[in-house]
Design a protein around this motif. Structure first.
Motif, PDB file in Angstrom:
ATOM      1  N   ILE A 101      -3.884   7.137  -1.669  1.00  0.00           N
ATOM      2  CA  ILE A 101      -3.821   6.347  -1.126  1.00  0.00           C
ATOM      3  C   ILE A 101      -3.704   4.931  -2.070  1.00  0.00           C
ATOM      4  N   ASP A 102      -2.569   4.541  -2.861  1.00  0.00           N
ATOM      5  CA  ASP A 102      -2.768   3.382  -4.112  1.00  0.00           C
ATOM      6  C   ASP A 102      -3.340   3.944  -4.723  1.00  0.00           C
ATOM      7  N   GLY A 103      -2.758   5.566  -5.005  1.00  0.00           N
ATOM      8  CA  GLY A 103      -3.036   6.230  -6.664  1.00  0.00           C
ATOM      9  C   GLY A 103      -4.349   6.962  -6.460  1.00  0.00           C
ATOM     10  N   VAL A 104      -5.213   6.450  -5.073  1.00  0.00           N
ATOM     11  CA  VAL A 104      -6.640   7.324  -5.088  1.00  0.00           C
ATOM     12  C   VAL A 104      -6.545   7.892  -3.660  1.00  0.00           C
ATOM     13  N   ASP A 105      -7.397   9.349  -4.979  1.00  0.00           N
ATOM     14  CA  ASP A 105      -7.385  10.852  -3.547  1.00  0.00           C
ATOM     15  C   ASP A 105      -8.398  10.503  -2.843  1.00  0.00           C
ATOM     16  N   MET A 154       0.791  -1.103   0.148  1.00  0.00           N
ATOM     17  CA  MET A 154      -0.133  -0.098  -0.047  1.00  0.00           C
ATOM     18  C   MET A 154       1.190   1.205  -0.164  1.00  0.00           C
ATOM     19  N   SER A 155       0.648   2.239  -1.307  1.00  0.00           N
ATOM     20  CA  SER A 155       1.420   2.687  -1.183  1.00  0.00           C
ATOM     21  C   SER A 155       0.577   4.660  -0.335  1.00  0.00           C
ATOM     22  N   ILE A 156       1.450   5.524  -0.345  1.00  0.00           N
ATOM     23  CA  ILE A 156       0.831   7.022   0.381  1.00  0.00           C
ATOM     24  C   ILE A 156       1.761   8.005  -0.400  1.00  0.00           C
ATOM     25  N   GLU A 157       0.644   8.433  -1.180  1.00  0.00           N
ATOM     26  CA  GLU A 157       1.376   9.736  -1.726  1.00  0.00           C
ATOM     27  C   GLU A 157       1.061  11.223  -1.473  1.00  0.00           C
ATOM     28  N   LEU A 158       1.914  12.553  -0.614  1.00  0.00           N
ATOM     29  CA  LEU A 158       1.198  13.985  -0.994  1.00  0.00           C
ATOM     30  C   LEU A 158       1.786  14.518  -2.531  1.00  0.00           C
ATOM     31  N   ARG A 159       0.626  15.193  -2.823  1.00  0.00           N
ATOM     32  CA  ARG A 159       1.233  15.642  -3.938  1.00  0.00           C
ATOM     33  C   ARG A 159       1.018  17.091  -3.583  1.00  0.00           C
ATOM     34  N   GLY A 160       2.119  18.244  -3.083  1.00  0.00           N
ATOM     35  CA  GLY A 160       1.515  19.361  -2.986  1.00  0.00           C
ATOM     36  C   GLY A 160       0.739  19.767  -2.309  1.00  0.00           C
ATOM     37  N   VAL A 161       1.054  19.339  -0.959  1.00  0.00           N
ATOM     38  CA  VAL A 161       0.208  19.310   0.167  1.00  0.00           C
ATOM     39  C   VAL A 161       1.080  20.807   1.004  1.00  0.00           C
ATOM     40  N   SER A 162      -0.414  21.605   1.047  1.00  0.00           N
ATOM     41  CA  SER A 162       0.033  22.186   2.156  1.00  0.00           C
ATOM     42  C   SER A 162      -1.357  22.495   2.949  1.00  0.00           C
ATOM     43  N   TYR A 163      -0.896  23.442   4.210  1.00  0.00           N
ATOM     44  CA  TYR A 163      -2.138  23.052   5.508  1.00  0.00           C
ATOM     45  C   TYR A 163      -1.985  24.558   5.986  1.00  0.00           C
ATOM     46  N   THR A 164      -3.394  25.115   6.254  1.00  0.00           N
ATOM     47  CA  THR A 164      -3.367  26.507   6.630  1.00  0.00           C
ATOM     48  C   THR A 164      -4.294  26.001   7.807  1.00  0.00           C
ATOM     49  N   TYR A 165      -3.784  26.154   9.608  1.00  0.00           N
ATOM     50  CA  TYR A 165      -4.428  26.256  10.326  1.00  0.00           C
ATOM     51  C   TYR A 165      -5.915  27.496  10.141  1.00  0.00           C
ATOM     52  N   GLY A 166      -6.812  27.402  11.029  1.00  0.00           N
ATOM     53  CA  GLY A 166      -7.541  28.861  10.917  1.00  0.00           C
ATOM     54  C   GLY A 166      -7.320  29.573   9.636  1.00  0.00           C
ATOM     55  N   GLN A 167      -7.323  28.480   8.539  1.00  0.00           N
ATOM     56  CA  GLN A 167      -7.380  29.350   6.479  1.00  0.00           C
ATOM     57  C   GLN A 167      -8.884  30.195   7.275  1.00  0.00           C
ATOM     58  N   GLY A 168      -8.388  31.811   6.664  1.00  0.00           N
ATOM     59  CA  GLY A 168      -9.359  32.827   6.054  1.00  0.00           C
ATOM     60  C   GLY A 168      -9.709  33.348   7.515  1.00  0.00           C
ATOM     61  N   THR A 169      -9.034  32.955   8.802  1.00  0.00           N
ATOM     62  CA  THR A 169      -8.856  33.720  10.291  1.00  0.00           C
ATOM     63  C   THR A 169      -8.154  34.653  10.364  1.00  0.00           C
ATOM     64  N   PRO A 170      -8.386  35.950  11.178  1.00  0.00           N
ATOM     65  CA  PRO A 170      -6.950  36.828  11.747  1.00  0.00           C
ATOM     66  C   PRO A 170      -5.538  35.653  11.948  1.00  0.00           C
ATOM     67  N   LEU A 193      -2.204  11.264   6.847  1.00  0.00           N
ATOM     68  CA  LEU A 193      -1.665  10.119   6.350  1.00  0.00           C
ATOM     69  C   LEU A 193      -3.057   9.290   6.182  1.00  0.00           C
ATOM     70  N   ASN A 194      -3.596   9.541   7.283  1.00  0.00           N
ATOM     71  CA  ASN A 194      -5.179   8.950   6.754  1.00  0.00           C
ATOM     72  C   ASN A 194      -6.203   9.685   6.988  1.00  0.00           C
ATOM     73  N   ARG A 204      -7.570   1.257   7.561  1.00  0.00           N
ATOM     74  CA  ARG A 204      -5.163   0.751   6.855  1.00  0.00           C
ATOM     75  C   ARG A 204      -3.978   1.579   7.705  1.00  0.00           C
ATOM     76  N   VAL A 205      -4.897   2.811   7.828  1.00  0.00           N
ATOM     77  CA  VAL A 205      -3.630   3.313   7.642  1.00  0.00           C
ATOM     78  C   VAL A 205      -3.531   3.428   9.300  1.00  0.00           C
ATOM     79  N   GLY A 206      -2.703   3.174  10.429  1.00  0.00           N
ATOM     80  CA  GLY A 206      -3.374   3.656  11.794  1.00  0.00           C
ATOM     81  C   GLY A 206      -2.671   4.150  12.682  1.00  0.00           C
ATOM     82  N   LEU A 207      -3.235   5.212  13.188  1.00  0.00           N
ATOM     83  CA  LEU A 207      -2.240   6.635  13.816  1.00  0.00           C
ATOM     84  C   LEU A 207      -2.602   5.914  15.129  1.00  0.00           C
ATOM     85  N   VAL A 208      -1.161   5.901  15.551  1.00  0.00           N
ATOM     86  CA  VAL A 208      -0.542   6.750  16.778  1.00  0.00           C
ATOM     87  C   VAL A 208      -0.086   7.757  17.087  1.00  0.00           C
TER      88      VAL A 208
END
Ligand code: ADP
Ligand code: MG
Length: 287
Positions: free
Chosen positions: A66-70, A1-17, A53-54, A84-88
């Protein structure tokens, strides 16, 4: 099973001050069977990354496949992905809440619809994987256990869902040296059983012993990606982003500067021992 991140950005509180960009254009592919370590200064975005990742967090920009599926596509079953992707999480024992160890480990698989004999088997097997006895501990309260045992119960709760990929956020943080060694041994065993491992740590010695591949983050970006040997050969760059090399690497580099002819890229105590013995034998031969 493969996991691929493509150009991932993440903003907390998007759209707030208070918007805060925690990930900036992450490209990362995790292949089946890898054991990958993730390091970076506090606040560099490690925990934010692993929660992608999950599907726990969804990218503000970019895609997770994940396995090529968005997994952001309509109709994706996130429940299936989280199994399938266990997060501890960090300090997972803080999330133990059931009255008994077995009930806590059973929580996840029960939610997936397992019951009766099958559920019990799954719980037993998961406890076995973390070297805890179902017979001795199953009916005890998780709160009566030692710190190391509690953490292993929490890990069993994720393993009971039979994940293909196990993601651990600072799994050894706050444990005493012995519990930490036990836990690292467990992670290695799980990997040998075919589970893909991604783990975050602050401990460079730990990662040098365990990881086949090392990804380094700084301020929301991946700045290095290679074998531990490759990454730790770039000590100055690591220092500039607030990271070190394993203690034993630092020590043997000092010895080397002091005139002891041993390799520069020693990463573990075993390697150091071997190199020093070899150096001593060569000296004996020369005299
Ligand atoms: P790391 O795990 O490497 O220490 P994190 O992924 O936890 O880093 O955090 C990355 C950045 O995002 C940090 O600047 C942190 O302060 C910020 N951050 C983390 N969680 C939140 C949150 N829930 N809300 C706002 N900002 C957050
Ligand atoms: Mg973190």
């Amino acid at each position: 099973m493969s996991i691929e991140l493509r150009g991932v950005s993440y903003t907390y509180g998007q759209g707030t001050p208070f918007a805060h960009k925690a990930l900036r254009g992450i490209d990362l592919t995790i292949s089946d069977g890898e054991i990958l370590g993730l390091i970076g200064h506090t606040g560099s975005g490690k925990s934010t990354l692993v929660q992608h990742l999950n599907g726990l967090l969804k990218p503000t920009e970019g895609h997770v496949l994940i396995d090529g599926v968005d997994i952001g596509a309509k109709g994706t079953k996130l429940r299936d992905i989280r199994r399938r992707v266990g997060l501890v999480f960090q300090y997972p024992e803080h999330q133990l809440f059931e009255e008994t160890v077995s009930a806590d480990v059973a929580f996840g698989p029960k939610n997936l619809g397992l019951e009766g004999e099958e559920l019990e088997q799954q719980v037993k097997q998961a406890l076995q994987l973390v070297h805890l006895s179902y017979e001795d501990l199953g009916n005890r309260s998780p709160f009566e256990l030692s710190g190391g045992q509690k953490r292993r119960v929490a890990l069993a709760g994720v393993l009971a869902m039979q994940p293909k990929v196990l993601v651990l956020d600072e799994p050894s943080a706050g444990l005493d040296p012995r519990s930490r060694d036990e836990l690292l041994g467990l992670i290695r065993e799980l990997h040998e059983q075919g589970i893909t491992i991604v783990f975050v740590t602050h401990n460079m010695s730990e990662i040098a012993q365990l990881a086949q591949r090392l990804v380094v983050m700084d301020r929301g970006k991946i700045v290095m990606d290679g074998t531990p040997r490759e990454v730790f050969s770039r000590g100055d760059e690591l220092a500039s982003i607030g990271l070190g090399v394993p203690e034993i690497t630092r020590l043997t580099r000092q010895l080397r500067r002091g005139g002891i002819d041993i390799p520069e890229d020693i990463l573990t105590i075993e390697e150091a021992k071997e190199a020093i013995v070899q150096w001593m034998n060569q000296r004996k031969g020369a005299n």
